[in-house]
Design an enzyme around this catalytic site. Structure first.
Site, PDB file in Angstrom:
ATOM      1  N   CYS A   1     -19.833  -6.382   1.856  1.00  0.00           N
ATOM      2  CA  CYS A   1     -19.531  -4.641   2.304  1.00  0.00           C
ATOM      3  C   CYS A   1     -17.848  -5.480   1.364  1.00  0.00           C
ATOM      4  CB  CYS A   1     -19.639  -5.280   3.337  1.00  0.00           C
ATOM      5  SG  CYS A   1     -18.378  -3.393   3.748  1.00  0.00           S
TER       6      CYS A   1
ATOM      7  N   CYS B   1     -20.429   1.362   5.903  1.00  0.00           N
ATOM      8  CA  CYS B   1     -20.376   0.700   7.850  1.00  0.00           C
ATOM      9  C   CYS B   1     -18.619   1.249   7.711  1.00  0.00           C
ATOM     10  CB  CYS B   1     -19.401  -0.341   7.367  1.00  0.00           C
ATOM     11  SG  CYS B   1     -18.534  -1.196   8.502  1.00  0.00           S
TER      12      CYS B   1
ATOM     13  N   ARG C   1     -19.643  -3.305  15.703  1.00  0.00           N
ATOM     14  CA  ARG C   1     -18.823  -4.994  15.581  1.00  0.00           C
ATOM     15  C   ARG C   1     -17.835  -4.641  16.670  1.00  0.00           C
ATOM     16  NH1 ARG C   1     -18.809  -4.370  10.098  1.00  0.00           N
ATOM     17  NH2 ARG C   1     -20.236  -5.115   9.609  1.00  0.00           N
TER      18      ARG C   1
ATOM     19  N   CYS D   1      -0.506   4.864   6.738  1.00  0.00           N
ATOM     20  CA  CYS D   1      -1.137   5.232   8.323  1.00  0.00           C
ATOM     21  C   CYS D   1      -0.171   3.938   9.591  1.00  0.00           C
ATOM     22  CB  CYS D   1      -2.670   4.787   7.755  1.00  0.00           C
ATOM     23  SG  CYS D   1      -4.033   4.896   6.278  1.00  0.00           S
TER      24      CYS D   1
ATOM     25  N   CYS E   1      -0.977   0.469  10.529  1.00  0.00           N
ATOM     26  CA  CYS E   1      -0.913  -0.987   9.216  1.00  0.00           C
ATOM     27  C   CYS E   1      -0.148  -1.354   9.141  1.00  0.00           C
ATOM     28  CB  CYS E   1      -1.669  -0.119   8.105  1.00  0.00           C
ATOM     29  SG  CYS E   1      -2.497  -0.958   7.678  1.00  0.00           S
TER      30      CYS E   1
ATOM     31  N   CYS F   1       0.909  -1.498  -0.130  1.00  0.00           N
ATOM     32  CA  CYS F   1      -0.077   0.127  -0.286  1.00  0.00           C
ATOM     33  C   CYS F   1       0.723   1.173  -0.089  1.00  0.00           C
ATOM     34  CB  CYS F   1      -0.942   0.159   1.006  1.00  0.00           C
ATOM     35  SG  CYS F   1      -2.073   1.350   1.032  1.00  0.00           S
TER      36      CYS F   1
ATOM     37  N   CYS G   1     -16.641 -10.011   4.365  1.00  0.00           N
ATOM     38  CA  CYS G   1     -16.005  -8.717   3.620  1.00  0.00           C
ATOM     39  C   CYS G   1     -15.109  -8.146   2.655  1.00  0.00           C
ATOM     40  CB  CYS G   1     -15.566  -7.840   5.076  1.00  0.00           C
ATOM     41  SG  CYS G   1     -17.280  -7.532   6.290  1.00  0.00           S
TER      42      CYS G   1
END
Length: 424
Positions: free
Chosen positions: A142, A202, A272, A69, A72, A65, A109
């Site tokens: 999702c 979400c 969740r 962040c 992560c 990626c 998901c």
């Protein structure tokens, strides 16, 4: 406690507590913890009964990626020893999803690392959605692909997606200390694009990044203003090789207070319990079922969860039941507003539809070992610590020598992207 009585009354009426009341929940003592759980449990049962929705993550593209962040494990500068692979083919993703469905999951998901999808990526994911729906009648899907461009949410909806996940993660005030390659406003805009396309939104948070109580309350109130149908609560997994590897700030009691606060602020929303529950709640996970109505089954994006059968046993032993495919997750007033409740049907008042995440991740319920779905990558060098970050490690998270319990973090080596059977 007068505070808890007030919060229960407000929750049963779907009335928003004050910020001061939310902060007071986080400030309660350990001696008051069971009272807090019992009070929030009344609100949870009012809107969701004793049902627990199971969600299952499929990591379509792991690592690699370009975003920075800090939480992560999939960021470009991450030195975490996670699985790295490019896009799964639709049939591979469908086989991975089938394991979760067989275990009782009613929502799959689909997560991919990266800043956001290209139009070609949307085509790929659309074919994957179609393959999963063809093999699993009535299953909810999702997508969690990062920042969306114009028209992409509509295309995912047309392909059969029921929901889209993109987490806010932390407060707007401290967001720049966590991520510099995109903004808090970018995330809000993506959630709004998903809602405008008719997708169930979400969006949730990551706790344990060194944030203050005020930051936690700010992000939960911001989520309440966005009004997603599902709010995943992740607890940071401090993966070795990430900027937040030393942020072991959570105790099981702290986690339960955070979940209770979220339930009081979002009484009729699918809350969740997402990434990091096994690491930070450990033996107190069953208590969390009195606060949340949704969990992930099995493994997360880049970290391993407890055995799927252990999850099912925990739910049954705690006196709860797995939500069936024919039951709507959300309460009727929310399901009706969404347009029927994500393909489910149930005439009972405590029904509805929600969505998912990993520990410390973003989006769809998971951050991949310290991050989340949605933009969760990064540049590696100019690493910033979050505002208010602390260096102390709670005793419950350390061994006899005072070292952080990194043994509690297990990198995923099975399931999607491997030749080994998934954990479901």
């Amino acid at each position: 406690m007068d505070l808890l009585n007030t919060l229960v009354d407000k929750g049963l009426r779907r009335e928003l507590p004050t910020r001061e009341e939310a902060l007071a929940v986080l400030a309660t003592s350990d001696d008051e913890l069971l009272d807090v759980v019992a009070a929030a449990g009344k609100v949870r049962r009012q809107w969701f009964g004793r049902r627990v929705k199971l969600n299952y993550l499929v990591n379509l593209k792991s690592g690699l990626c370009p975003e920075d962040c800090s939480y992560c494990s999939q960021r470009l500068g991450s030195k975490a020893g996670i699985l790295k692979y490019t896009w799964l083919k639709p049939d591979e993703a469908s086989r991975a999803a089938a394991a979760g469905v067989a275990g009782g999951a009613k929502r799959v998901c689909l997560v991919a690392s990266g800043r956001g999808p290209t139009d070609r990526d949307v085509d790929r994911v659309s074919k994957t959605i179609e393959a999963i729906k063809e093999e699993n009648e009535g299953i909810e899907v999702c997508a969690c692909l990062g920042l969306l461009s114009d028209g992409q949410a509509d295309r995912l909806r047309s392909a059969g997606a029921d929901a889209y996940n993109h987490n806010l993660n932390t407060s707007e005030e401290t967001y720049g200390a966590i991520t510099t390659t995109h903004t808090y406003a970018d995330r809000v805009e993506t959630v709004q694009q998903a809602q405008a396309a008719g997708l169930s939104a979400c969006s949730g948070l990551i706790a344990g990044m060194g944030e203050s109580d005020k930051d936690l309350v700010d992000v939960v109130f911001a989520l309440r203003d966005l009004d997603p149908d599902s709010v995943p609560v992740n607890f940071l997994i401090p993966f070795e090789g990430t900027p937040l590897a030393k942020e072991w700030n959570l105790t099981p009691q702290r986690c339960l207070r955070i979940l209770a606060m979220v339930r009081f602020v979002c009484p009729d929303v699918e809350v969740r319990l997402a990434g990091g529950r096994e690491v930070h709640l450990r033996s107190m996970q069953p208590l969390a079922l009195h606060l949340v109505n949704s969990i992930f089954l099995g493994d997360y994006l880049t970290s391993e969860g407890q055995a799927g059968q252990t999850d099912l046993d925990m739910i049954a032993d705690a006196g709860f039941e797995v939500e069936g495919a024919g039951t709507t997750t959300l309460p009727r007033h929310r399901a009706d507003a969404l347009g029927g409740g994500c393909g489910s049907q149930d005439a009972t008042a405590g029904a509805g539809c929600g969505s998912h995440d990993d520990a410390g991740a973003a989006g769809c319920g998971s951050h991949g070992g310290g991050g989340g779905c949605g933009p969760c990558g990064g540049h590696g060098e100019q690493e910033q610590q979050p505002a208010g970050a602390v260096e102390s490690v709670p005793a419950s998270r350390t061994d006899a020598a005072g070292a952080a319990r990194t043994d509690l973090v297990a990198v995923r080596r099975r399931g999607a992207g491997t030749d080994l059977a998934p954990n479901a």
